[in-house]
Design a protein around this motif. Sequence first.
Motif, mmCIF file in Angstrom:
data_model
loop_
_atom_site.group_PDB
_atom_site.id
_atom_site.type_symbol
_atom_site.label_atom_id
_atom_site.label_comp_id
_atom_site.label_asym_id
_atom_site.label_seq_id
_atom_site.Cartn_x
_atom_site.Cartn_y
_atom_site.Cartn_z
ATOM 1 N N GLU A 78 37.979 33.548 38.872
ATOM 2 C CA GLU A 78 37.735 34.831 39.896
ATOM 3 C C GLU A 78 37.147 34.271 40.910
ATOM 4 O O GLU A 78 37.633 34.606 42.053
ATOM 5 N N ARG A 126 40.231 39.571 25.826
ATOM 6 C CA ARG A 126 39.435 39.893 26.758
ATOM 7 C C ARG A 126 39.952 39.055 28.056
ATOM 8 O O ARG A 126 39.829 39.448 29.335
ATOM 9 N N ASP A 129 42.790 40.187 29.854
ATOM 10 C CA ASP A 129 42.783 41.508 30.544
ATOM 11 C C ASP A 129 42.048 41.001 31.679
ATOM 12 O O ASP A 129 42.429 41.719 32.881
ATOM 13 N N ARG A 130 40.982 40.156 31.774
ATOM 14 C CA ARG A 130 40.239 40.025 33.028
ATOM 15 C C ARG A 130 41.280 39.090 33.937
ATOM 16 O O ARG A 130 41.231 39.558 35.275
ATOM 17 N N VAL A 132 44.656 39.644 34.327
ATOM 18 C CA VAL A 132 45.605 40.682 34.930
ATOM 19 C C VAL A 132 44.634 41.670 35.990
ATOM 20 O O VAL A 132 45.066 42.000 36.779
ATOM 21 N N HIS A 133 43.381 41.872 35.441
ATOM 22 C CA HIS A 133 42.594 42.612 36.365
ATOM 23 C C HIS A 133 42.313 41.843 37.721
ATOM 24 O O HIS A 133 42.290 42.635 38.807
ATOM 25 N N VAL A 134 42.172 40.649 37.796
ATOM 26 C CA VAL A 134 42.059 40.007 39.215
ATOM 27 C C VAL A 134 43.377 40.048 39.791
ATOM 28 O O VAL A 134 43.321 40.232 40.958
ATOM 29 N N THR A 136 45.670 42.316 39.709
ATOM 30 C CA THR A 136 45.805 43.885 40.166
ATOM 31 C C THR A 136 44.782 43.892 41.138
ATOM 32 O O THR A 136 45.480 44.538 42.389
ATOM 33 N N ASP A 137 43.680 43.465 41.323
ATOM 34 C CA ASP A 137 43.163 43.600 42.610
ATOM 35 C C ASP A 137 43.658 42.742 43.891
ATOM 36 O O ASP A 137 43.658 43.559 44.935
ATOM 37 N N GLU A 140 46.602 44.993 44.895
ATOM 38 C CA GLU A 140 46.290 46.227 45.584
ATOM 39 C C GLU A 140 45.715 45.781 46.868
ATOM 40 O O GLU A 140 46.144 46.594 48.031
ATOM 41 N N SER A 155 49.231 47.792 38.999
ATOM 42 C CA SER A 155 48.984 47.506 37.353
ATOM 43 C C SER A 155 50.005 47.385 36.706
ATOM 44 O O SER A 155 50.005 46.780 35.402
#
Length: 193
Positions: A78, A126, A129-130, A132-134, A136-137, A140, A155
């Motif tokens: 990240e 987990r 998911d992290r 994917v979250h990075v 997604t950010d 965005e 998302s």
Amino acid sequence: MTDSWERARLDHRARQSEAIARAALALIVERGASALTMAAIATAADTSRQTLYRYYPDIDAVLVGVAEVIASHDDQFEAHVLEQSDPAARLDVVVRAVAHAGGHDDQDTAALRAALPPRAREVLGRHEDRVVHVLTDVLEAGVDLGVFRDDLEPSTDAPLILALAAAANPATTDRAIALVHRLVDPDTQENPT
């Protein structure tokens, strides 16, 4: 003195445990999940089976260790993504990292995932998911800045982009990056006819 001795002992134990898990991961990547035996892991880790059993009582415990090694790089991943100055460069870093982490035969990956004990699946879940979250950010931010298509659904699109990146390997990373940019760059929007 006791504190420093105990800290040194714990540090050594953590390094040895991680080295064994890394050797098991390399064995899985090189030969597939079916090659994972305690004897093969001990050989790959250049340690005795007796030492191996002191750290990991069975294959399931080793697989949890492997999952923890994979997830242990999430903060570094990240931070590396965030070092980049713009969303397009961040996207490239994500795709490149996923492609380089992938490069496994899909059957081996599926076989490994099916063989994972619940705790290892939880750790990997987990981690995924992290990632994917990075992404997604990143998507965005790119949409907000007008760098990426305004019809992206970060998302929803992030897991699809990660699947494309995971299908690549180090030799095809540049091709995967080009394909991802064709999907997200605003200049590639198709004109309705």
